[in-house]
Design a protein around this motif. Sequence first.
Motif, PDB file in Angstrom:
ATOM      1  N   VAL A  12      45.382  46.707  43.803  1.00 23.95           N
ATOM      2  CA  VAL A  12      44.870  47.845  44.586  1.00 23.95           C
ATOM      3  C   VAL A  12      45.883  48.985  44.543  1.00 23.95           C
ATOM      4  N   GLU A  13      47.152  48.634  44.717  1.00 23.53           N
ATOM      5  CA  GLU A  13      48.201  49.651  44.684  1.00 23.53           C
ATOM      6  C   GLU A  13      48.310  50.292  43.306  1.00 23.53           C
ATOM      7  N   ALA A  14      48.318  49.469  42.261  1.00 26.69           N
ATOM      8  CA  ALA A  14      48.483  49.991  40.905  1.00 26.69           C
ATOM      9  C   ALA A  14      47.275  50.800  40.448  1.00 26.69           C
ATOM     10  N   GLY A  15      46.075  50.338  40.824  1.00 32.35           N
ATOM     11  CA  GLY A  15      44.861  51.019  40.386  1.00 32.35           C
ATOM     12  C   GLY A  15      44.399  52.115  41.310  1.00 32.35           C
ATOM     13  N   GLY A  16      44.974  52.173  42.521  1.00 31.10           N
ATOM     14  CA  GLY A  16      44.625  53.237  43.457  1.00 31.10           C
ATOM     15  C   GLY A  16      43.229  53.150  44.027  1.00 31.10           C
ATOM     16  N   HIS A  17      42.650  51.941  44.021  1.00 31.11           N
ATOM     17  CA  HIS A  17      41.283  51.807  44.567  1.00 31.11           C
ATOM     18  C   HIS A  17      41.026  50.368  44.969  1.00 31.11           C
ATOM     19  N   GLN A  18      40.278  50.181  46.059  1.00 30.66           N
ATOM     20  CA  GLN A  18      40.005  48.849  46.591  1.00 30.66           C
ATOM     21  C   GLN A  18      39.144  48.001  45.673  1.00 30.66           C
ATOM     22  N   SER A  19      38.362  48.624  44.814  1.00 29.64           N
ATOM     23  CA  SER A  19      37.437  47.862  43.964  1.00 29.64           C
ATOM     24  C   SER A  19      38.161  46.865  43.076  1.00 29.64           C
ATOM     25  N   TRP A  20      39.368  47.196  42.624  1.00 28.10           N
ATOM     26  CA  TRP A  20      40.101  46.281  41.763  1.00 28.10           C
ATOM     27  C   TRP A  20      40.490  45.020  42.530  1.00 28.10           C
ATOM     28  N   GLY A  21      40.919  45.185  43.749  1.00 27.45           N
ATOM     29  CA  GLY A  21      41.245  44.030  44.579  1.00 27.45           C
ATOM     30  C   GLY A  21      40.029  43.210  44.927  1.00 27.45           C
ATOM     31  N   ASP A  22      38.900  43.878  45.165  1.00 25.58           N
ATOM     32  CA  ASP A  22      37.661  43.162  45.474  1.00 25.58           C
ATOM     33  C   ASP A  22      37.221  42.312  44.293  1.00 25.58           C
ATOM     34  N   MET A  23      37.365  42.848  43.090  1.00 26.15           N
ATOM     35  CA  MET A  23      36.994  42.080  41.904  1.00 26.15           C
ATOM     36  C   MET A  23      37.861  40.824  41.792  1.00 26.15           C
ATOM     37  N   VAL A  24      39.167  40.963  41.970  1.00 27.56           N
ATOM     38  CA  VAL A  24      40.069  39.817  41.894  1.00 27.56           C
ATOM     39  C   VAL A  24      39.707  38.782  42.951  1.00 27.56           C
ATOM     40  N   THR A  25      39.436  39.226  44.166  1.00 27.79           N
ATOM     41  CA  THR A  25      39.084  38.313  45.253  1.00 27.79           C
ATOM     42  C   THR A  25      37.822  37.524  44.932  1.00 27.79           C
ATOM     43  N   ILE A  26      36.800  38.211  44.442  1.00 25.13           N
ATOM     44  CA  ILE A  26      35.537  37.544  44.129  1.00 25.13           C
ATOM     45  C   ILE A  26      35.718  36.551  42.984  1.00 25.13           C
ATOM     46  N   LEU A  27      36.443  36.939  41.954  1.00 26.08           N
ATOM     47  CA  LEU A  27      36.646  36.049  40.812  1.00 26.08           C
ATOM     48  C   LEU A  27      37.353  34.762  41.233  1.00 26.08           C
ATOM     49  N   ALA A  28      38.376  34.883  42.061  1.00 26.47           N
ATOM     50  CA  ALA A  28      39.200  33.732  42.424  1.00 26.47           C
ATOM     51  C   ALA A  28      38.564  32.837  43.477  1.00 26.47           C
ATOM     52  N   THR A  29      37.460  33.270  44.078  1.00 19.50           N
ATOM     53  CA  THR A  29      36.824  32.462  45.116  1.00 19.50           C
ATOM     54  C   THR A  29      35.416  32.001  44.761  1.00 19.50           C
ATOM     55  N   THR A  30      34.891  32.464  43.624  1.00 17.26           N
ATOM     56  CA  THR A  30      33.533  32.081  43.234  1.00 17.26           C
ATOM     57  C   THR A  30      33.452  31.403  41.875  1.00 17.26           C
ATOM     58  N   ALA A  31      34.475  31.572  41.035  1.00  7.73           N
ATOM     59  CA  ALA A  31      34.480  31.067  39.653  1.00  7.73           C
ATOM     60  C   ALA A  31      33.446  31.783  38.782  1.00  7.73           C
ATOM     61  N   LEU A  32      33.035  32.977  39.177  1.00  9.71           N
ATOM     62  CA  LEU A  32      32.143  33.775  38.341  1.00  9.71           C
ATOM     63  C   LEU A  32      32.933  34.438  37.223  1.00  9.71           C
ATOM     64  N   ARG A  33      32.219  34.842  36.196  1.00 13.19           N
ATOM     65  CA  ARG A  33      32.809  35.645  35.129  1.00 13.19           C
ATOM     66  C   ARG A  33      32.799  37.111  35.557  1.00 13.19           C
ATOM     67  N   ILE A  34      33.712  37.916  35.008  1.00 10.03           N
ATOM     68  CA  ILE A  34      33.744  39.335  35.344  1.00 10.03           C
ATOM     69  C   ILE A  34      32.404  39.983  35.027  1.00 10.03           C
ATOM     70  N   SER A  35      31.801  39.616  33.899  1.00  4.10           N
ATOM     71  CA  SER A  35      30.513  40.199  33.515  1.00  4.10           C
ATOM     72  C   SER A  35      29.429  39.871  34.531  1.00  4.10           C
ATOM     73  N   GLU A  36      29.525  38.707  35.176  1.00  4.08           N
ATOM     74  CA  GLU A  36      28.532  38.309  36.175  1.00  4.08           C
ATOM     75  C   GLU A  36      28.742  39.041  37.492  1.00  4.08           C
TER      76      GLU A  36
END
Length: 214
Positions: A12-36
């Motif tokens: 979030v800090e490096a990218g300057g936006h919450q969306s990057w952190g949200d993507m990481v959170t979802i990936l690590a807690t759902t086992a979904l692919r980024i494309s999904e």
Amino acid sequence: MATLDRLVARVVEAGGHQSWGDMVTILATTALRISEVSELLVGDVDLHRGLIHVFRQTYPGRGKLVTKETKGRRRRTVPIIEPLRPTLERLTAGRDSTARLLTGPRGGVITTATLRDATRWDDVVREIGQPGLVRHGLRHTALIWMADASVELHILQRVAGHQDPAVTSRYLHPDVQAMLDAGAAFSAWWSPSGPQRPNLAVVRRSRGGDEEGA
């Protein structure tokens, strides 16, 4: 979990936006692919039942984004765990069910390449002591955590969207504490009368190749 929290904060800090952190959170807690995750709609998230419905994926094709069925063409559901719920509540609150659940800072689709470039991913994971972690590795992490949490193989297979259970079984790596507990249980089985060393037979091989018990 502490390392995951650090990773989320840093992207979030490096990218300057919450969306990057949200993507990481979802990936690590759902086992979904980024494309999904990128193709999830608000209406695909059922907070009441605690499920995410996965139907589609979006990924870069030849000069354009491609949207199609999930890999293996298998529709599936994945559970919403409590640490993920606040993120999903924020992303769905007051929004139309047909809106894309998660987009980048400018409203575009997040791909593994954009996540890498926007957040200086390689530098960030090196800074937190995980230099070999790639974006797809978060899916593997989630599956291993689920396996360590004793999620049964057939459920893990459905969550992952694997057709072959042999592929899913690769994630069944017990954590260190589980391995120590297994050793303690096996030791107790060997010594039902208490912590004593069992009288094990020693097998020696004779010169002729036959086994001799001693």
